[in-house]
Design an enzyme around this catalytic site. Structure first.
Site, PDB file in Angstrom:
ATOM      1  N   CYS A   1      50.227  20.255  11.387  1.00  0.00           N
ATOM      2  CA  CYS A   1      49.943  19.618   9.963  1.00  0.00           C
ATOM      3  C   CYS A   1      50.224  18.150  10.388  1.00  0.00           C
ATOM      4  CB  CYS A   1      50.929  20.184   9.133  1.00  0.00           C
ATOM      5  SG  CYS A   1      52.783  19.718   9.429  1.00  0.00           S
TER       6      CYS A   1
ATOM      7  N   CYS B   1      53.458  16.828  11.704  1.00  0.00           N
ATOM      8  CA  CYS B   1      53.379  17.067  13.407  1.00  0.00           C
ATOM      9  C   CYS B   1      52.866  15.678  13.771  1.00  0.00           C
ATOM     10  CB  CYS B   1      52.547  18.345  13.846  1.00  0.00           C
ATOM     11  SG  CYS B   1      53.385  19.680  13.077  1.00  0.00           S
TER      12      CYS B   1
ATOM     13  N   ASP C   1      18.722  -9.176  12.945  1.00  0.00           N
ATOM     14  CA  ASP C   1      18.182 -10.213  13.864  1.00  0.00           C
ATOM     15  C   ASP C   1      16.714 -10.119  13.944  1.00  0.00           C
ATOM     16  OD1 ASP C   1      18.208 -11.944  16.126  1.00  0.00           O
ATOM     17  OD2 ASP C   1      18.005 -10.517  17.310  1.00  0.00           O
TER      18      ASP C   1
ATOM     19  N   ASP D   1      20.915  -7.312  18.899  1.00  0.00           N
ATOM     20  CA  ASP D   1      20.812  -6.486  20.011  1.00  0.00           C
ATOM     21  C   ASP D   1      22.016  -6.454  20.849  1.00  0.00           C
ATOM     22  OD1 ASP D   1      21.330  -8.992  21.163  1.00  0.00           O
ATOM     23  OD2 ASP D   1      19.146  -9.473  21.791  1.00  0.00           O
TER      24      ASP D   1
ATOM     25  N   ASP E   1      24.014 -11.373  20.125  1.00  0.00           N
ATOM     26  CA  ASP E   1      24.367 -11.575  18.914  1.00  0.00           C
ATOM     27  C   ASP E   1      25.831 -11.216  18.805  1.00  0.00           C
ATOM     28  OD1 ASP E   1      21.840 -12.085  17.703  1.00  0.00           O
ATOM     29  OD2 ASP E   1      21.241 -10.100  18.342  1.00  0.00           O
TER      30      ASP E   1
END
Length: 749
Positions: free
Chosen positions: A15, A18, A422, A622, A626
């Site tokens: 759970c 844990c 772009d 790209d 960028d």
């Protein structure tokens, strides 16, 4: 000091509590920098200093009641680990069920001599062998003064078991107080068995969440034919080394990444690029591991092996994303850390209320309600709500050629309301193409194109290459050229087919006193307005025609922008090009806003401006020049193709390079977040509604009037929930959450 990051399998987690315990245990080890534990994948990603010892990490995890395995291999088949867990839990469940069924049957028959001892004998292995994992987990938590799901199950089932043992050995304790010495071995055994059934179903379903990773790993060949000392030998893929010469026959998969050295073929690269048409490969071209050789045999030199191959990097990035935590999951983990102590408090309060104020026999009802509250509470569903959806969502993305780097990026992506594209290489093809050829009456278009290409065939200028390429596509042969001369900034001059040619811009024509007639001048102005580059062809002192070139938009650009608008997005374009060209392309595609003449170093500033307007911005580029803008955006989406993809740059990487993947990525994010919200809603609603029911709140409605006959199997005579049904409901809640997450596998772009 340098750090490294390693992923380890973790055993025994059940759970969200844990997860918190394992994370805290690992963080306490000196040298550990960061820890990320994922319940659904049952893995811990640990960043630590180089001198940190694995033994210390393992010991810390074992001390809190869990197991830390050896480092997970980069291309390890995840199905093997999950199948081992499924088999283990299945075996425990089968044996527990074989012992529990006769117990349940005997509870409905007339009591016979020695029956209680037989029930005790059958219930004991269920309690302490099949249920040992719960005791082990509870003990580990207790040693660190914490509690988890195992605590609730261990305390709830043990209460029923030991109450029954006392009733068998010392019945006088009950009869002296006027009570019947009932035994509840059926309750203790059924709780353990039903929860193991839930664990088995959950483990099976969780195994299906990593289906995408399994598919990716399954693409890698197991062996390779390596040429060493002139001899061909088949070796395991793990033994291939950089520099090896590898033979690939038709129909086989390429074992690793490399460069083709001998032969010629076409490869199906659809698993990487999504492009269904095979790509032709010649000497010097790159080949990608796991792609399929469709035609001829070839030999290539291995350049990337093991964890460095494109496929291994994709698998690693997907696994990292699946192991990461979304902010919404951190909230669930915090709630879960307080959840179990609160439930134990509610259970104790429930016992006291019904013992002192409940109907007769009050001890029995108080005890059964105490057990029901403990076993119906479910932090498991809370813990699985987010990671299971993240695993399926990111895996589905990988199948579609979309690499989502983290759960946080997935969560942010569903809020996007502005997409900044772009231009060059993202919105457009990134290279000029011939768009128009206009010829004067004395020449044909083919003649103008053929003469221009012949003059330019030795030039390396991108515009010249575009003209030569257009000629080749039309199947026109080039003519011999002489007296070639490049005129910087203007164009070229040459002699072709005994004709003196001038090919260049308007300034070149004007400098050589070549005049344009009115029609040609008007057509040139129209092309310039569209943002195209125009080159004029002069033949023997007369302008014979013109050729227009432009960086053409990608085929799916218009449709992608339309679909983004349909999703309510504002779409803007970012480019270093002049305003005229930018506006022309924006108009063609249907883009709302244009940021033109922006230098690469200033692109991030434009992203900031959009964000300052209150927009949640996705920057699409790209992934290389960028990078600053991608980092500045709320979500950076890197567009790449094949081996050139900048996988480490964006929050999301579109391997295939097609723009429609932007829409798919955002749609997938929205669908995944919707699934997470559904999971969390049901997990919270389940606990909010059923814990009070288990505590006996329905007694207020049915205590005096009685429970309707149709509900008595569930709520008894007074409105108290049967602990066995509480255990079944708890087991079902986790399975429901995982199955809901698995619905994401039906997602279609």
């Amino acid at each position: 000091m340098a750090t490294q990051k390693t992923t380890y399998p973790v055993g025994g987690m059940t759970c969200a509590s844990c997860v918190v315990h394992v994370e805290e245990a690992l963080k306490s080890v000196p040298g550990v920098v960061s820890v990320n534990v994922n319940l659904a994948s049952e893995k811990a990603t640990v960043e630590y200093q180089a001198d940190t010892d694995y033994a210390d990490l393992k010991k810390a995890v074992e001390e809190v009641g869990y197991e830390l395995g050896k480092e997970a291999k980069p291309m390890e088949d995840v199905s093997e680990t999950s199948q081992r867990e499924v088999r283990k839990v299945r075996n425990w469940f089968i044996i527990a069920a074989i012992l529990t069924v006769p117990i349940l049957v005997m509870m409905f028959v007339h009591e016979f001599t020695g029956m209680k001892y037989l029930l005790w004998a059958l219930a004991t292995p269920v309690q302490f062998w099949a249920g040992w994992r719960f005791y082990k987990g509870a003990w580990g938590a207790l040693k660190h003064r914490t509690t988890d799901m195992n605590t609730l199950i261990a305390v709830g089932s043990s209460a029923a078991y030991f109450y029954s043992v006392v009733a068998v050995l010392f019945p006088n304790i009950f009869t002296a107080g006027g009570l019947t010495a009932h035994v509840y071995f059926d309750t203790s055994a059924a709780i353990v068995t039903l929860i193991l059934l839930g664990r088995f179903l959950e483990a099976r379903a969780k195994g299906q969440t990593s289906e995408a990773i399994k598919k990716l790993i399954g693409m890698q060949p197991k062996t390779a034919i390596v040429v060493r000392n002139g001899q061909e030998q088949m070796i395991p893929i793990e033994d291939v080394q950089v520099g090896d010469l590898i033979l690939v026959k038709p129909g086989e998969r390429v074992p690793v990444d490399g460069i083709l050295r001998e032969g010629y073929s076409s490869l199906d690269e659809s698993m990487i690029t999504g492009e269904s048409i095979p790509i032709e490969k010649k000497v010097g071209d790159e080949v990608i591991g796991a792609t399929i050789n469709k035609t001829g045999s070839f030999r290539f030199e291995a350049t990337k092996v093991g964890k460095d191959t494109t496929l291994a990097r994709i698998v690693r990035l997907v696994e990292e994303a699946q192991g990461s935590k979304a902010p919404v999951q951190r909230l669930a983990d915090v709630i879960a850390s307080y959840f179990v102590p609160i439930v134990i408090g509610i259970a104790v309060a429930t016992f006291l209320v019904w013992f002192f104020a409940g109907p007769s026999p009050s001890l029995t009802y108080a005890f059964l309600n105490f057990v029901a509250v403990l076993v119906i509470a479910c932090p498991c569903a809370l813990g699985l709500a987010t990671p299971t959806a993240i695993i399926v969502g990111t895996g589905k993305g990988a199948e579609q050629g979309i690499l989502i780097r983290s759960a946080e990026a997935l969560e942010r992506a569903h809020k996007i309301n502005a997409v900044l594209l772009d231009k060059t290489g993202t919105l457009t093809q990134g290279k000029p193409s011939v768009t128009d050829v206009i010829a004067m009456a004395t020449y044909s278009k083919e003649k103008v194109l053929r003469l221009a290409a012949s003059a330019e065939k030795n030039s390396e200028h991108p515009l010249a290459e575009a003209i030569v390429r257009a000629t080749a596509e039309k199947g026109l042969e080039l003519l011999p050229v002489s007296d070639f001369n490049a005129i910087p900034g203007l164009g070229v001059e040459a002699t072709v087919d005994r004709k003196k040619l001038l090919l260049g811009n308007l300034k070149l024509m004007q400098s050589r006193n070549l005049s344009l007639d009115g029609t040609l001048n008007e057509q040139a102005n129209g092309l310039w307005t569209q943002g195209k580059t125009v080159m004029f062809l002069g033949i023997d002192g007369q302008v014979a025609g013109l050729i227009a070139l432009a960086d053409t938009i990608k085929p799916d650009a218009i449709d992608t922008v339309r679909r983004l608008h349909k999703m309510g997005m504002e779409v803007a374009m970012l480019t270093g090009d002049n305003h005229r060209t930018a506006e022309a392309i924006a108009k063609q595609v249907g883009i709302d806003r244009v940021f033109a003449e922006v230098l690469p170093e200033h692109k991030a500033d434009e992203v900031k401006k959009l964000r300052s307007e209150g927009k949640v911005v996705a920057m699409v580029g790209d992934g290389i020049n960028d990078a600053p803008a991608l980092a500045q955006a709320d979500v950076g989406i890197a567009v790449g193709t094949g081996t050139d993809v900048a996988m480490e740059t964006g929050d999301i990487t579109l391997i295939r390079g097609d723009l429609s993947s932007i829409v798919t990525a955002i749609s997938l994010s929205k669908r995944t977040m919707r699934t997470i919200r559904q999971n969390l809603f049901w997990a919270f609603a389940y606990n909010t509604i059923l814990i009070p029911v288990a505590a006996g709140v329905l007694y207020l409605a049915f205590g005096h009037s009685g429970v309707p006959s149709g509900l008595q199997f569930i709520l008894g005579e007074h409105g108290f929930l049967n602990p066995i049904l509480a255990a079944a409901a708890m087991a079902l809640s986790s399975v429901t959450v995982v199955m809901n997450s698995l619905r994401l596998r039906t997602f279609k772009p």
